[in-house]
Design a protein around this motif. Sequence first.
Motif, mmCIF file in Angstrom:
data_model
loop_
_atom_site.group_PDB
_atom_site.id
_atom_site.type_symbol
_atom_site.label_atom_id
_atom_site.label_comp_id
_atom_site.label_asym_id
_atom_site.label_seq_id
_atom_site.Cartn_x
_atom_site.Cartn_y
_atom_site.Cartn_z
ATOM 1 N N TYR A 1 -9.728 -11.004 5.865
ATOM 2 C CA TYR A 1 -8.478 -10.681 5.187
ATOM 3 C C TYR A 1 -7.885 -9.422 5.817
ATOM 4 O O TYR A 1 -8.586 -8.447 6.066
ATOM 5 N N CYS B 1 -4.256 -6.784 5.892
ATOM 6 C CA CYS B 1 -3.052 -6.285 5.234
ATOM 7 C C CYS B 1 -2.248 -5.464 6.226
ATOM 8 O O CYS B 1 -2.805 -4.884 7.153
ATOM 9 N N LYS C 1 -12.055 -12.032 -1.117
ATOM 10 C CA LYS C 1 -10.625 -11.728 -1.039
ATOM 11 C C LYS C 1 -10.297 -10.546 -1.951
ATOM 12 O O LYS C 1 -10.569 -10.578 -3.156
ATOM 13 N N ALA D 1 -7.863 -8.140 -4.229
ATOM 14 C CA ALA D 1 -6.768 -8.460 -5.143
ATOM 15 C C ALA D 1 -5.411 -8.089 -4.552
ATOM 16 O O ALA D 1 -4.420 -8.776 -4.788
ATOM 17 N N ASN D 2 -5.374 -7.010 -3.756
ATOM 18 C CA ASN D 2 -4.120 -6.576 -3.143
ATOM 19 C C ASN D 2 -4.443 -5.734 -1.913
ATOM 20 O O ASN D 2 -5.594 -5.648 -1.499
ATOM 21 N N CYS D 3 -3.428 -5.107 -1.381
ATOM 22 C CA CYS D 3 -3.602 -4.306 -0.162
ATOM 23 C C CYS D 3 -3.655 -2.811 -0.452
ATOM 24 O O CYS D 3 -3.268 -1.993 0.382
ATOM 25 N N SER E 1 1.473 -3.314 -3.282
ATOM 26 C CA SER E 1 2.426 -4.366 -3.663
ATOM 27 C C SER E 1 2.289 -5.627 -2.808
ATOM 28 O O SER E 1 2.831 -6.669 -3.152
ATOM 29 N N ASN E 2 1.564 -5.558 -1.723
ATOM 30 C CA ASN E 2 1.381 -6.715 -0.837
ATOM 31 C C ASN E 2 0.065 -7.434 -1.103
ATOM 32 O O ASN E 2 -0.898 -6.836 -1.579
ATOM 33 N N GLN E 3 0.042 -8.718 -0.764
ATOM 34 C CA GLN E 3 -1.163 -9.520 -0.879
ATOM 35 C C GLN E 3 -1.809 -9.661 0.502
ATOM 36 O O GLN E 3 -1.107 -9.795 1.504
#
Length: 178
Positions: free
Chosen positions: A108, A110, A126, A128-130, A137-139
Amino acid sequence: MARGLGLAGHGLARDGRGAVAVEFAMVVGTLVVILLNGIDIAKFYFQRMELENATQMAAQAVWKTCDTNALPASTNCSGMTSAITTALASTSLGNSVSQQSGSPAEGYYCVNLSGVLTYVSSATSKPANCSSVGNASNQPGLYVRINTQYTFTPIFGSMSVGALLPTTVTSSAMMRLQ
């Protein structure tokens, strides 16, 4: 007698019949060296381009072959290895292109605040976010990375600058799967 040697030396200095042959040999020799160097350099850059093309095709083959709803591809895509091998052999380099150790690799990634794609986690966990790269705010996206190599051999060996070029040429390509 000294006078005769002087005249003979003077006569040879004015005789230019052999000068053209010597000049021609020097010019042709220089042109041949330049040509050999040009051929080896062109071969190196063409083969490097072919390696980069094969590597990119292998990354795209993973995306095309594997179901993006059943990820990670390394554990859920039985045709991934075959697709990569076929794509790597599809250029003029054929089976001379090989994968480097640890390839393919999934993970993964970002985009950080500087706009750089950054590894954040393995394919099995994975996030949860960046937020780990300052961009909550990004995935994260799941990417596959293919690393390849090719052994370059100059045509003219030590006779050209091709011998100074790297013998192991490497390439890397990434493809977003999710």
